[in-house]
Scaffold this active site. Structure first.
Site, mmCIF file in Angstrom:
data_model
loop_
_atom_site.group_PDB
_atom_site.id
_atom_site.type_symbol
_atom_site.label_atom_id
_atom_site.label_comp_id
_atom_site.label_asym_id
_atom_site.label_seq_id
_atom_site.Cartn_x
_atom_site.Cartn_y
_atom_site.Cartn_z
ATOM 1 N N ASP A 1 -4.869 11.523 7.876
ATOM 2 C CA ASP A 1 -3.691 10.884 8.453
ATOM 3 C C ASP A 1 -3.305 11.495 9.785
ATOM 4 O OD1 ASP A 1 -2.722 8.850 6.545
ATOM 5 O OD2 ASP A 1 -2.723 10.545 5.165
ATOM 6 N N GLU B 1 0.881 -1.159 0.000
ATOM 7 C CA GLU B 1 0.000 0.000 0.000
ATOM 8 C C GLU B 1 0.922 1.213 0.000
ATOM 9 O OE1 GLU B 1 -3.178 -0.424 -0.337
ATOM 10 O OE2 GLU B 1 -3.930 1.600 -0.027
ATOM 11 N N TYR C 1 -10.910 -2.036 3.472
ATOM 12 C CA TYR C 1 -9.943 -1.454 4.397
ATOM 13 C C TYR C 1 -10.731 -0.991 5.625
ATOM 14 C CZ TYR C 1 -5.847 1.396 5.755
ATOM 15 O OH TYR C 1 -4.766 1.951 6.397
#
Lengths: 391, 271
Positions: free
Chosen positions: B67, B56, B182
């Site tokens: 993030d 990834e 995910y």
């Protein structure tokens, strides 16, 4: 979601999956309570008795004489808190209360929205945390202190360009982690749906009042409505009531900073290209690779590399036009209003004034120019003093 | 655009192969161009040599709102070191040359794609050997803008599922999702954190019943012990990001390869 909140090709809901359920919940609550009599009555009561609405419409005779057109000021600077931000903060905080949320978070640039959120947090007894870029904290100390006085926690954002855009990133991160009990009280007509629509809903009172007031005071609708645009909430708030009025031209004024030909400006509508950030598609100042650029303006509240999607749309369809003025022009207007009328405007609102001055010089004397004086300039005094500007 | 011939996509092939061997997938993440191009390629090479299931890889973005602090800082550093999207595609091409079979997922923010143009971006990704793209800030509600183009380029889209995702939303996600699901292990941002959401077991169980895709858990998975817990819950694999950035940040030179290899081996073998 009931709608994706597009204005033409701009707007939408571009967020990571964990934010979708809280946005769905927010949209549902907004659609419900914006029609709910008890909610609207309570909000109206707060706006009247706590915030001081309606704000006056003032015919600035000295300025009109000096600039050569009839200048009317919508006095949002007189609203409790010192800027239009209070309209939205009270509306969303009340909505959060109705939704059962117990904590407020917000981003702030100039600090006005942070102050408004801190006020609402104090009023409703909700713990409030405000994200503010380290650069903005340094240049807006009085507002930082006001937020703390009202019991809010101010987080210094040290990432990226350490200004408003980074504060929004950090507020979004907080919201992802805490959406179950927290309302993200976003301060402008930007971000993912339903924020642009919801913030406009809470700010449209500015235009509704002004439209009525100017017809009473001047006997007709204005020829021009001028407002500064960072994210664009004060502009959307005043524009909205005039969108259907063909003879009235709407003008948004962006920060040209040190000049549009330099890299140091924040004129997104003039120089931006289609981008996606902070949950929306809109125009953005960015590199060819799509990296968001750092913007610059003397006015922290206009220092933002995106713009509310409805403004991008209004520009595209010709519903409003967008101009820009430099730091220097804004500072000059700041001084002129203080000297000629005894009103100290915010540096943000000074951009609208500076463009109104240019416009006044090109039109007949009887032309009606309505300027949204979105905030007062007390918060800017230290910054202006540091520049060595004297009265 | 690439002509599509019916074949087993790389993710599908790899996941069924590993499942048949009774192995759980381990997918490490790193940012391309971080801390610089050469080191970044070396890190990916170490991953491939360690035998990880899939890669990834992220393109650095100026405003990575999804993030945590470790990846944010890495993105800033990579951009300051001059990373360009062109570099990113060049590196991907080189990585595909290192291993013809490993599934490569590319993680990007939507603005990077819009700046290139959606079709040129997916053509470049396909041509560089990318199997799937995860767009951090593109929910399924807006996926129609991208999906037909990605399909025409034979690139799958990977989607995120969170503890708040309802069964109704999952159905919408499934219409577009390829590769694997995910799953974000908790509602915080990415980063290494010992806490995991208690609802996670239920979520994974529900996903295993409701989806055809392999279920991999990411966000804050930084040790074999945490990974083992996810496998117990029924996950098909885990994704580790921030921890890898941390390891690479703290080690230098020859040491870096040794320390990273040892971490990857533990994640792969202590199942």
């Amino acid at each position: 979601m009931k709608s994706l909140g597009f204005f033409g090709e701009y707007g939408g809901v571009y967020v990571s999956e964990p934010l979708m359920p809280p946005l769905e919940e927010l949209e549902e609550a907004f659609l419900h309570y914006s029609q709910d009599k008890a909610f609207l009555t309570e909000l109206h009561d707060l706006l009247t008795h706590y915030a001081g609405r309606p704000t006056p419409l003032y015919h600035a005779r000295n300025l009109s004489e000096a600039w050569g057109a009839q200048i009317y000021l919508k006095r949002e600077d007189l609203l409790h808190g010192g800027a239009h931000k209070t309209n939205n903060a009270l509306g969303q905080a009340l909505l959060a209360k109705y939704m059962g949320k117990t904590r407020l978070i917000a981003e702030t640039g100039a600090g006005q929205h942070g102050v408004a959120t801190a006020m609402a947090g104090a009023l409703f007894g909700m713990p409030t945390e405000v994200y503010m870029g380290a650069v903005d904290i340094a240049r807006q100390q009085p507002n930082v202190y006001r937020m703390k006085l009202m019991g809010a926690t101010v987080h210094s954002v040290e990432t990226g360009s350490r200004t408003l855009k980074d504060a929004i990133n950090d507020a979004l991160r907080d919201w992802v982690a805490n959406s179950r009990n927290t309302h993200y009280l976003l301060g402008t007509v930007a971000g993912p749906h339903p924020f642009p629509t919801m913030v406009k809903f809470f700010q449209k009172v500015i235009g509704e009042e002004a439209r009525e007031q100017i017809q009473v005071r001047a006997g007709r609708l204005p020829d021009y409505v001028v407002a500064c645009v960072g994210g664009g909430s004060n502009a959307m708030g005043i524009f909205n009531a005039f969108l259907q009025d063909d003879p009235t031209q709407l003008i948004g004024v962006e920060p040209a900073g040190q000049g549009l030909e330099t890299e140091h400006h924040g004129a997104v509508l003039a120089k931006g290209s289609l981008g996606c950030l902070h949950g929306m598609k809109s125009l953005a100042l960015q590199t060819g690779d799509g990296q968001i650029l750092e913007t610059y303006s003397i006015a922290a509240g206009l220092d933002y590399p995106m713009v509310g999607p409805e403004h991008a749309h209004l520009q595209a369809i010709g519903g409003a036009r967008y101009e820009s003025v430099t730091d220097e022009e804004a500072l000059q207007a700041f001084g002129e209003l203080a000297r000629s009328e005894g009103i100290i405007p915010a540096l943000e609102s000074s951009h609208a004034l500076a463009y109104a001055k240019k416009l006044a010089q090109e039109v007949p004397k009887e032309t009606l120019i309505l300027v949204n004086l979105s905030g007062r300039g007390d918060k800017d005094l230290l910054q202006v003093m540091a520049l060595g500007e004297n009265a | 655009m690439t002509t599509t011939t019916p074949h087993l996509k790389r993710y599908q092939a790899r996941f069924s192969q590993w499942a048949a061997q009774g192995r759980k997938a381990f997918i490490p993440f790193t940012l391309l161009g971080w801390p610089d191009k050469a080191t970044s390629l070396e890190v990916v090479q170490t991953m491939i040599e360690s035998g990880v299931t899939a890669l990834e890889l992220g393109f650095p973005f100026s405003d990575p709102a999804s993030d945590g602090p470790v990846i944010q800082k890495a993105a800033m550093d990579a951009l300051e070191n001059g990373f360009t999207v062109q570099d990113g595609f060049d590196m991907l091409r080189e990585i595909r040359r290192m291993d013809a079979k490993i599934p490569i997922g590319l993680l990007v923010y939507y603005n990077i794609i819009l700046a290139q143009g959606i079709a040129p971006f997916f053509q470049a990704a396909a041509e560089a050997g990318v199997d799937a793209v995860l767009i951090a800030d593109l929910p399924p509600e807006c996926a129609d803008e991208v999906y037909p183009i990605a399909q025409a380029c034979d690139v799958e889209l990977i989607f995120i599922v969170s503890p708040l995702t309802s069964s109704a939303r999952l159905k919408t996600i499934e219409r577009y999702a390829g590769g694997f699901l995910y799953v974000v292990s908790r509602l915080g941002i990415t980063g290494t954190d010992e806490k995991t959401d208690t609802h996670l077991a239920d979520l994974i169980l529900r996903l295993k019943q409701e989806t055809r895709l392999p279920v991999c858990v990411g966000f804050g998975i930084s040790s074999p012990e945490q990974a083992a817990k996810m496998y117990q819950y029924g996950a098909d694999g885990v994704i580790t990001g921030s921890k890898i950035i941390q390891i690479v940040s703290e080690a230098t030179g020859v040491d870096r390869k040794i320390v990273l290899t040892s971490f990857l081996q533990r994640m792969l073998n202590d199942q």
